[in-house]
Design a protein around this motif. Structure first.
Motif, PDB file in Angstrom:
ATOM      1  N   ASP A 132       0.684  -1.140  -0.162  1.00 50.66           N
ATOM      2  CA  ASP A 132       0.220   0.023   0.099  1.00 50.66           C
ATOM      3  C   ASP A 132       0.723   1.106  -0.128  1.00 50.66           C
ATOM      4  OD1 ASP A 132      -1.803   2.148   0.427  1.00 50.66           O
ATOM      5  OD2 ASP A 132      -2.807   0.938   2.142  1.00 50.66           O
ATOM      6  N   TRP A 133       1.217   1.596  -1.088  1.00 52.38           N
ATOM      7  CA  TRP A 133       2.498   2.875  -1.165  1.00 52.38           C
ATOM      8  C   TRP A 133       2.336   3.371  -0.765  1.00 52.38           C
ATOM      9  CZ3 TRP A 133       6.511  -0.528  -0.954  1.00 52.38           C
ATOM     10  CH2 TRP A 133       6.263  -1.720  -1.952  1.00 52.38           C
ATOM     11  N   ALA A 134       0.652   4.256  -1.830  1.00 57.54           N
ATOM     12  CA  ALA A 134       0.342   5.806  -0.617  1.00 57.54           C
ATOM     13  C   ALA A 134      -0.187   5.525   0.706  1.00 57.54           C
ATOM     14  CB  ALA A 134      -0.989   5.237  -1.793  1.00 57.54           C
ATOM     15  N   ALA A 135      -0.328   4.817   1.300  1.00 55.61           N
ATOM     16  CA  ALA A 135      -0.384   4.943   2.834  1.00 55.61           C
ATOM     17  C   ALA A 135       1.045   5.042   3.074  1.00 55.61           C
ATOM     18  CB  ALA A 135      -0.973   3.933   3.063  1.00 55.61           C
ATOM     19  N   ALA A 136       1.838   4.293   2.755  1.00 55.88           N
ATOM     20  CA  ALA A 136       3.618   4.187   3.081  1.00 55.88           C
ATOM     21  C   ALA A 136       4.401   5.579   2.910  1.00 55.88           C
ATOM     22  CB  ALA A 136       4.000   3.335   2.754  1.00 55.88           C
ATOM     23  N   ASP A 137       3.948   6.236   1.362  1.00 57.67           N
ATOM     24  CA  ASP A 137       4.260   7.791   1.326  1.00 57.67           C
ATOM     25  C   ASP A 137       2.939   8.351   2.520  1.00 57.67           C
ATOM     26  OD1 ASP A 137       5.954   6.211  -0.585  1.00 57.67           O
ATOM     27  OD2 ASP A 137       4.246   6.865  -2.416  1.00 57.67           O
ATOM     28  N   ALA A 138       2.208   8.390   2.114  1.00 57.92           N
ATOM     29  CA  ALA A 138       1.236   9.689   3.179  1.00 57.92           C
ATOM     30  C   ALA A 138       2.214   9.219   4.879  1.00 57.92           C
ATOM     31  CB  ALA A 138       0.443   8.950   3.380  1.00 57.92           C
ATOM     32  N   ILE A 139       2.093   8.685   5.395  1.00 61.28           N
ATOM     33  CA  ILE A 139       2.998   8.210   6.737  1.00 61.28           C
ATOM     34  C   ILE A 139       4.086   9.442   6.773  1.00 61.28           C
ATOM     35  CG2 ILE A 139       3.961   7.050   9.177  1.00 61.28           C
ATOM     36  CD1 ILE A 139       2.358   5.305   7.792  1.00 61.28           C
ATOM     37  N   ARG A 140       5.252   8.597   5.595  1.00 64.48           N
ATOM     38  CA  ARG A 140       6.439   9.612   6.079  1.00 64.48           C
ATOM     39  C   ARG A 140       6.518  10.512   4.928  1.00 64.48           C
ATOM     40  NH1 ARG A 140      12.189   7.418   2.598  1.00 64.48           N
ATOM     41  NH2 ARG A 140      13.188   8.802   2.872  1.00 64.48           N
ATOM     42  N   ASP A 141       5.312  11.300   4.325  1.00 60.79           N
ATOM     43  CA  ASP A 141       5.330  12.587   4.329  1.00 60.79           C
ATOM     44  C   ASP A 141       4.490  13.680   5.617  1.00 60.79           C
ATOM     45  OD1 ASP A 141       5.942  12.599   1.272  1.00 60.79           O
ATOM     46  OD2 ASP A 141       3.781  12.297   0.891  1.00 60.79           O
ATOM     47  N   ALA A 142       4.346  12.877   6.338  1.00 58.05           N
ATOM     48  CA  ALA A 142       3.491  13.876   7.632  1.00 58.05           C
ATOM     49  C   ALA A 142       4.395  13.715   8.793  1.00 58.05           C
ATOM     50  CB  ALA A 142       2.067  12.607   8.141  1.00 58.05           C
ATOM     51  N   LEU A 143       4.950  13.076   8.721  1.00 55.76           N
ATOM     52  CA  LEU A 143       6.748  12.762   9.182  1.00 55.76           C
ATOM     53  C   LEU A 143       7.571  14.245   8.627  1.00 55.76           C
ATOM     54  CD1 LEU A 143       7.328   8.739   9.823  1.00 55.76           C
ATOM     55  CD2 LEU A 143       6.345  10.559  11.494  1.00 55.76           C
ATOM     56  N   ALA A 144       7.790  14.402   7.882  1.00 55.40           N
ATOM     57  CA  ALA A 144       8.631  14.783   7.024  1.00 55.40           C
ATOM     58  C   ALA A 144       7.846  15.953   7.022  1.00 55.40           C
ATOM     59  CB  ALA A 144       8.879  14.947   5.652  1.00 55.40           C
ATOM     60  N   ALA A 145       6.835  16.240   7.087  1.00 54.41           N
ATOM     61  CA  ALA A 145       6.330  18.144   7.671  1.00 54.41           C
ATOM     62  C   ALA A 145       6.212  18.274   8.912  1.00 54.41           C
ATOM     63  CB  ALA A 145       4.627  17.738   7.911  1.00 54.41           C
ATOM     64  N   ALA A 146       6.446  17.397   9.854  1.00 57.49           N
ATOM     65  CA  ALA A 146       6.918  17.806  11.410  1.00 57.49           C
ATOM     66  C   ALA A 146       7.920  17.259  11.698  1.00 57.49           C
ATOM     67  CB  ALA A 146       6.508  16.251  12.240  1.00 57.49           C
ATOM     68  N   GLY A 147       8.687  17.763  10.759  1.00 52.45           N
ATOM     69  CA  GLY A 147      10.395  18.475  10.554  1.00 52.45           C
ATOM     70  C   GLY A 147      11.227  17.105  11.001  1.00 52.45           C
ATOM     71  N   ILE A 148      10.366  15.873  10.927  1.00 48.15           N
ATOM     72  CA  ILE A 148      11.036  14.687  10.298  1.00 48.15           C
ATOM     73  C   ILE A 148      12.206  13.978   9.708  1.00 48.15           C
ATOM     74  CG2 ILE A 148      11.368  12.093  11.730  1.00 48.15           C
ATOM     75  CD1 ILE A 148       9.111  13.729  14.073  1.00 48.15           C
ATOM     76  N   VAL A 149      13.311  13.719  10.026  1.00 54.13           N
ATOM     77  CA  VAL A 149      13.449  12.873   8.213  1.00 54.13           C
ATOM     78  C   VAL A 149      13.781  11.335   9.054  1.00 54.13           C
ATOM     79  CG1 VAL A 149      15.607  13.017   7.159  1.00 54.13           C
ATOM     80  CG2 VAL A 149      14.937  15.389   7.424  1.00 54.13           C
ATOM     81  N   VAL A 150      12.877  10.793   7.640  1.00 55.88           N
ATOM     82  CA  VAL A 150      13.394   9.088   8.110  1.00 55.88           C
ATOM     83  C   VAL A 150      14.150   8.943   7.121  1.00 55.88           C
ATOM     84  CG1 VAL A 150      11.987   6.760   7.692  1.00 55.88           C
ATOM     85  CG2 VAL A 150      11.092   9.308   8.413  1.00 55.88           C
TER      86      VAL A 150
END
Length: 488
Positions: A458-476
């Motif tokens: 479920d690449w869309a869900a995975a990308d959404a989680i990564r984008d939400a973390l990035a928006a909070a200033g967190i690099v994965v």
């Protein structure tokens, strides 16, 4: 290898042989709670905290007593000054802070500073005001033995007769005739100007609450008497180590030693004193503006870094603060923490900030670290051993030798634990470490959800989680060992 400490009284390093095998008793002077803690107070507490940790690491059951001087001339003066200031601005000044409230307020400030910097609470932390009967008993002993006398006037004071005790001056190796004071008797009822107060008679200018009844009239204890009475209460008449800042050697510790031994007590087997903190080579002074407080340091660096800086010098040496000092300490701590984080992830699949158990009852520091600590608590050499192990661990990780890297990890964690670095920031107040652990748990729950989404394609869900973390200033960052995070 035996443990050796420098004994200030004997002016030499000698083997530490505790009075009771397998145990160690330590008393060190705590704060006179008249104001906010300064960097010298905290440096001393960290030095004796490291001593306690090393004694425990070498198999000793340690009893630690750190006193609180909560009645003192300076406390009364500060309280009176605050009343006078309030009187000029507020007609309700009599409702302002009394001396005992002022003392308690600053006592809490000290407790917070100690907690944040990883100084563990002592076994006992007695207040002077809670031990007046013990002080009366010690004064009575000294009078009976001919070493103390009520003042020659009607002040209600009681003095220790320094000339009655032939060993007076042995701690600081001074001749009594060369000490401070005039050769003639002081007009305040002393036989000799160098005699010091065991009991201070009540004065009309004193608050009524700062007075206790006694056989010699109402009054309050002298500063030196307080420590002797409290250490005897909790550690007995003879104990292993008495510690404190170098500035306390005379007159405070000299007078403690005199009154206690004159009362027939064996008192301390070792005297250990930590050095002072300077600012670019000069004594700190508010008048010239070259001071820095623990609170100011904590605004510039994390508790772990401040603890590292204040504990890094040999305890007997001068510790010099410079504007770049905390940055340098921060770089050293970062090297240690980066290795620990990388090793935990590579070897144990444990994320940064998570708990990783190490049995400290069977821990292994390096031989060089142990040798340094055993030789008069040589922390600079111990830190050199710690950083050498970090370098060896990094080399092992780079070579893929995970067994050697794991051995280095266990040693590094044991050494940081012994130096108290793991506890800095984990106190009750202002816990940076606790906040980081909480954030880490939340982020890793999101990373786990992301991993589950990726496993389900479920690449869309995975990308959404990564984008939400990035928006909070967190690099994965994804790696073979799993995802890791950092702040932008």
């Amino acid at each position: 290898m035996s443990i050796r400490f420098y004994d200030t009284k004997q002016a030499q390093i000698r083997d530490f042989v505790p009075l009771i095998e397998g145990e160690a008793s330590l008393y060190y002077c705590g704060a006179t709670v008249q104001g906010m803690p300064h960097v010298g107070h905290v440096r001393s507490a960290i030095a004796f905290d490291i001593l306690t940790r090393w004694l425990e690491a070498t198999g000793h059951a340690v009893t630690v007593v750190r006193n609180v001087t909560d009645i003192d001339d300076k406390i009364l003066e500060k309280s009176a000054a605050s009343y006078a200031e309030d009187f000029e601005e507020d007609e309700d000044y009599l409702a302002r802070e009394p001396w005992f409230a002022l003392a308690y307020r600053f006592e809490q400030e000290f407790a917070q500073a100690y907690d944040v910097l990883g100084v563990r609470r002592p076994t006992y932390e007695p207040r002077a005001t809670g031990h007046i009967p013990e002080m009366h008993g010690l004064i009575a002993q000294l009078i009976e033995r001919g070493h103390a006398y009520p003042a020659l006037d009607d002040s209600g004071d009681v003095y220790f007769d320094v000339r009655s005790w032939k060993d007076y001056g042995t701690l600081t190796r001074q001749n009594i005739d060369d000490m401070q004071g005039a050769t003639d008797a002081d007009p305040r009822g002393k036989r000799d100007a160098r005699d010091f107060a065991l009991w201070k008679g009540y004065k009309a200018t004193d608050p009524a609450t700062a007075s206790w009844p006694s056989p010699w009239g109402p009054g309050r204890p002298g500063w030196h008497l307080e420590c002797s009475a409290m250490v005897t209460k909790y550690l007995g008449t003879e104990f292993d180590i008495h510690g404190g800042g170098l500035d306390l050697r005379f007159p405070h510790h000299e007078n403690e030693l005199a009154q206690s031994t004159a009362a027939g007590h064996g008192f301390a087997n070792f005297w250990m004193h930590n050095g002072m903190v300077t600012y670019e080579g000069e004594k700190m002074s508010k008048s010239i503006g070259n001071t820095i407080s623990p609170a100011q340091m904590l605004e510039l660096a994390t508790p772990r870094v401040v603890r590292y800086f204040l504990g890094q010098a040999h305890y007997r040496s001068q510790l010099d603060y410079r504007p770049a000092s905390l940055a340098e300490a921060g770089s050293a701590v970062e090297r240690i923490d980066t290795f620990i984080a990388n090793a935990l992830e590579r070897i144990h699949q444990v994320s940064t900030g998570s708990d990783f158990d190490i049995d400290m009852h069977h821990f292994e520091v390096t031989e060089d670290f142990a040798a340094a600590m055993n030789e008069d608590l040589n922390v600079p050499q111990a830190l050199a051993a710690l950083h050498a192990t970090v370098r060896a661990g990094n080399t092992a990780l780079a070579a893929g030798d995970l067994e050697a890297a794991d051995a280095a990890l266990q040693q590094v964690m044991a050494m940081t634990y012994t130096l108290g670095l793991d506890d800095a920031g984990s106190g009750e107040a202002g816990s940076d470490a606790a906040e980081h652990r909480a954030l880490d748990m939340l982020i890793h729950s999101q990373l786990a959800a992301r991993d589950a989404a990726r496993a389900a394609k479920d690449w869309a869900a995975a990308d959404a989680i990564r984008d939400a973390l990035a928006a909070a200033g967190i690099v994965v960052e994804d790696s073979a060992a799993g995802a890791r995070w950092s702040l932008k």
